[in-house]
Design a protein around this motif. Structure first.
Motif, short mmCIF file in Angstrom:
data_model
loop_
_atom_site.label_atom_id
_atom_site.label_comp_id
_atom_site.label_asym_id
_atom_site.label_seq_id
_atom_site.Cartn_x
_atom_site.Cartn_y
_atom_site.Cartn_z
N ASN A 4 0.84 -1.19 0.00
CA ASN A 4 0.00 0.00 0.00
C ASN A 4 0.88 1.24 0.00
OD1 ASN A 4 -2.53 1.36 0.10
ND2 ASN A 4 -2.17 1.83 2.26
N ILE A 5 0.75 2.05 -1.04
CA ILE A 5 1.52 3.29 -1.17
C ILE A 5 0.53 4.45 -1.15
CG2 ILE A 5 3.04 4.64 -2.67
CD1 ILE A 5 4.14 2.06 -3.77
N GLU A 6 0.74 5.38 -0.24
CA GLU A 6 -0.18 6.51 -0.11
C GLU A 6 0.58 7.83 -0.20
OE1 GLU A 6 -2.72 6.36 3.27
OE2 GLU A 6 -3.59 4.42 2.74
N ASN A 7 0.21 8.62 -1.21
CA ASN A 7 0.69 10.00 -1.37
C ASN A 7 2.21 10.09 -1.30
OD1 ASN A 7 -2.04 10.35 0.71
ND2 ASN A 7 -2.10 11.18 -1.36
N LEU A 8 2.88 9.18 -1.99
CA LEU A 8 4.34 9.12 -1.95
C LEU A 8 4.96 10.21 -2.82
CD1 LEU A 8 6.98 7.64 -1.15
CD2 LEU A 8 6.67 6.22 -3.19
N THR A 9 5.76 11.03 -2.18
CA THR A 9 6.61 12.00 -2.87
C THR A 9 8.04 11.71 -2.45
OG1 THR A 9 4.91 13.73 -2.98
CG2 THR A 9 7.20 14.46 -3.12
N GLY A 10 8.96 11.65 -3.42
CA GLY A 10 10.32 11.32 -3.03
C GLY A 10 11.29 11.43 -4.17
N GLY A 11 12.53 11.07 -3.87
CA GLY A 11 13.58 11.14 -4.87
C GLY A 11 14.93 11.11 -4.18
N TYR A 12 15.87 11.80 -4.78
CA TYR A 12 17.24 11.78 -4.30
C TYR A 12 17.56 13.11 -3.63
CZ TYR A 12 17.07 8.01 -7.66
OH TYR A 12 16.70 6.90 -8.34
N SER A 13 18.13 13.04 -2.42
CA SER A 13 18.45 14.23 -1.64
C SER A 13 17.19 15.08 -1.49
CB SER A 13 19.57 15.02 -2.34
OG SER A 13 20.00 16.10 -1.56
N ARG A 14 17.26 16.34 -1.85
CA ARG A 14 16.08 17.22 -1.68
C ARG A 14 15.27 17.35 -2.95
NH1 ARG A 14 18.68 22.29 1.81
NH2 ARG A 14 19.33 21.06 3.61
N THR A 15 15.71 16.70 -4.02
CA THR A 15 15.03 16.82 -5.30
C THR A 15 13.95 15.76 -5.43
OG1 THR A 15 17.08 17.62 -6.31
CG2 THR A 15 15.35 16.84 -7.80
N ALA A 16 12.71 16.19 -5.54
CA ALA A 16 11.60 15.25 -5.71
C ALA A 16 11.54 14.80 -7.17
CB ALA A 16 10.29 15.90 -5.30
N VAL A 17 11.47 13.48 -7.35
CA VAL A 17 11.37 12.90 -8.69
C VAL A 17 9.97 12.35 -8.92
CG1 VAL A 17 12.26 11.08 -10.20
CG2 VAL A 17 13.82 12.33 -8.70
N ILE A 18 9.35 11.82 -7.86
CA ILE A 18 7.97 11.34 -7.95
C ILE A 18 7.10 12.17 -7.01
CG2 ILE A 18 8.52 9.01 -8.70
CD1 ILE A 18 8.38 8.09 -5.82
N HIS A 19 5.84 12.34 -7.39
CA HIS A 19 4.98 13.29 -6.69
C HIS A 19 3.60 12.69 -6.41
CE1 HIS A 19 7.87 16.46 -7.93
NE2 HIS A 19 7.92 15.77 -9.06
N ASP A 20 3.27 12.55 -5.13
CA ASP A 20 1.92 12.22 -4.69
C ASP A 20 1.38 10.95 -5.37
OD1 ASP A 20 -0.26 12.70 -3.03
OD2 ASP A 20 -1.34 13.81 -4.59
N ILE A 21 2.16 9.89 -5.33
CA ILE A 21 1.77 8.63 -5.97
C ILE A 21 1.08 7.73 -4.96
CG2 ILE A 21 2.67 6.47 -6.96
CD1 ILE A 21 4.79 8.17 -8.35
N SER A 22 -0.06 7.19 -5.35
CA SER A 22 -0.80 6.25 -4.51
C SER A 22 -1.27 5.07 -5.35
CB SER A 22 -2.03 6.91 -3.87
OG SER A 22 -1.67 7.98 -3.03
N PHE A 23 -0.99 3.86 -4.89
CA PHE A 23 -1.57 2.65 -5.48
C PHE A 23 -1.34 1.49 -4.51
CE2 PHE A 23 2.80 2.51 -7.14
CZ PHE A 23 3.16 1.17 -7.02
N ASN A 24 -2.00 0.37 -4.79
CA ASN A 24 -1.85 -0.79 -3.91
C ASN A 24 -1.81 -2.07 -4.73
OD1 ASN A 24 -4.66 -1.88 -4.17
ND2 ASN A 24 -5.18 0.08 -3.24
N ILE A 25 -1.37 -3.13 -4.07
CA ILE A 25 -1.38 -4.46 -4.68
C ILE A 25 -2.00 -5.42 -3.68
CG2 ILE A 25 0.01 -6.35 -5.62
CD1 ILE A 25 2.12 -4.34 -6.39
N LYS A 26 -3.00 -6.15 -4.14
CA LYS A 26 -3.67 -7.12 -3.29
C LYS A 26 -2.99 -8.48 -3.39
CE LYS A 26 -8.15 -4.86 -4.09
NZ LYS A 26 -7.70 -3.94 -5.18
N SER A 27 -3.32 -9.37 -2.49
CA SER A 27 -2.79 -10.72 -2.51
C SER A 27 -3.20 -11.43 -3.80
CB SER A 27 -3.30 -11.50 -1.30
OG SER A 27 -2.83 -12.83 -1.32
N GLY A 28 -2.24 -12.09 -4.47
CA GLY A 28 -2.54 -12.85 -5.66
C GLY A 28 -2.77 -12.00 -6.89
N GLU A 29 -2.03 -10.90 -7.02
CA GLU A 29 -2.15 -10.02 -8.19
C GLU A 29 -0.78 -9.84 -8.85
OE1 GLU A 29 -5.54 -6.65 -8.11
OE2 GLU A 29 -3.81 -6.22 -6.84
#
Length: 250
Positions: A4-29
């Protein structure tokens, strides 16, 4: 929920590469992570693996965040990178033994699983060989064997078909489908959209570090008002035909 990924913003050092990403994976997918080079797929994967710290948002594997119990979090997943990473001083058999120790598998269980995989990938006679004598495809098969003996809840596979011969690709697909049937989950980053369309249950499409759309093929078709469209056609429409076509053939 396995991942489960909720509102993920991140990247390297202080530079954001991905912005506000949310998705999930259920069992057996099996979930396809789709995007151009530079879309943010690798950065997202590195955050899931705990190699990067999020700027905002959070990630859970089986309801656990990496900061809560690092060992439990990491033992729940196995990672197969695009480029094989092996220890030159260890034989194939020693890689299997090392993986078993790292994941707390007893030797008998590890080798019961490994023997089947070695035969499947036609490496049963190569156990005492060192990686310097392996082709890239053989190295990739060693990575696959080490990951699949673990039988984790979540596999993260980055461009899994690169470097594999047709029999290797067929064996990998067979393994992924079998693991899904056993309730395990797979996040697969790939440019081979025809294969993704055939075997993935859902898709997460990234562009320029942002989530464009996610869902089943039917949900993507409905959301984009493109009934009957292939995944490739949907992808090209979403990201712009010319540059997408260049990426999918890179």
């Amino acid at each position: 929920m396995v991942l489960n990924i909720e509102n993920l913003t991140g990247g390297y050092s202080r530079t954001a590469v991905i912005h506000d990403i949310s998705f999930n994976i259920k069992s057996g997918e099996i979930v396809g992570l789709i995007g151009l080079n530079g879309a943010g797929k690798s950065t997202t994967i590195k955050h899931i693996l705990g190699l990067l710290n999020p700027h905002a948002g959070h990630i859970e594997v089986n309801g656990t965040r990496i900061g809560e119990d690092t060992e439990e979090y990491r033992r729940a997943l196995a990672y197969i990178p695009e480029s094989p990473i092996l220890y030159e001083e260890l034989t194939l058999n020693e890689h299997i033994n090392m993986t078993a120790m790292a994941y707390g598998l007893d030797e008998a269980t590890a080798w019961e699983r490994a023997d089947k995989l070695l035969k499947m990938f036609r490496l049963e006679e190569k156990g005492r060989m060192f990686p310097t004598h392996f082709s890239k495809g053989m190295k990739q098969k060693v990575m696959l064997i080490c990951a699949f003996i673990v039988e984790p809840d979540l596999y993260i596979i980055d461009e899994p078909f690169l470097g594999l011969d047709p029999l290797g690709i067929e064996s990998l697909i067979e393994l992924m489908v079998s693991e899904r049937e056993d309730g395990r989950s797979i996040l697969m980053s790939t440019h081979i959209l025809s294969t993704a369309e055939r075997y993935c249950d859902r898709y997460v499409i990234l562009d320029d570090g942002k989530l464009l759309i996610s869902g089943t093929l039917d949900e993507l078709r409905t959301g984009m008002n493109m009934p009957g469209a292939s995944l490739d056609e949907l992808y090209l429409s979403l990201t712009g035909g010319a540059r997408s076509n260049e990426s999918t053939h890179s």
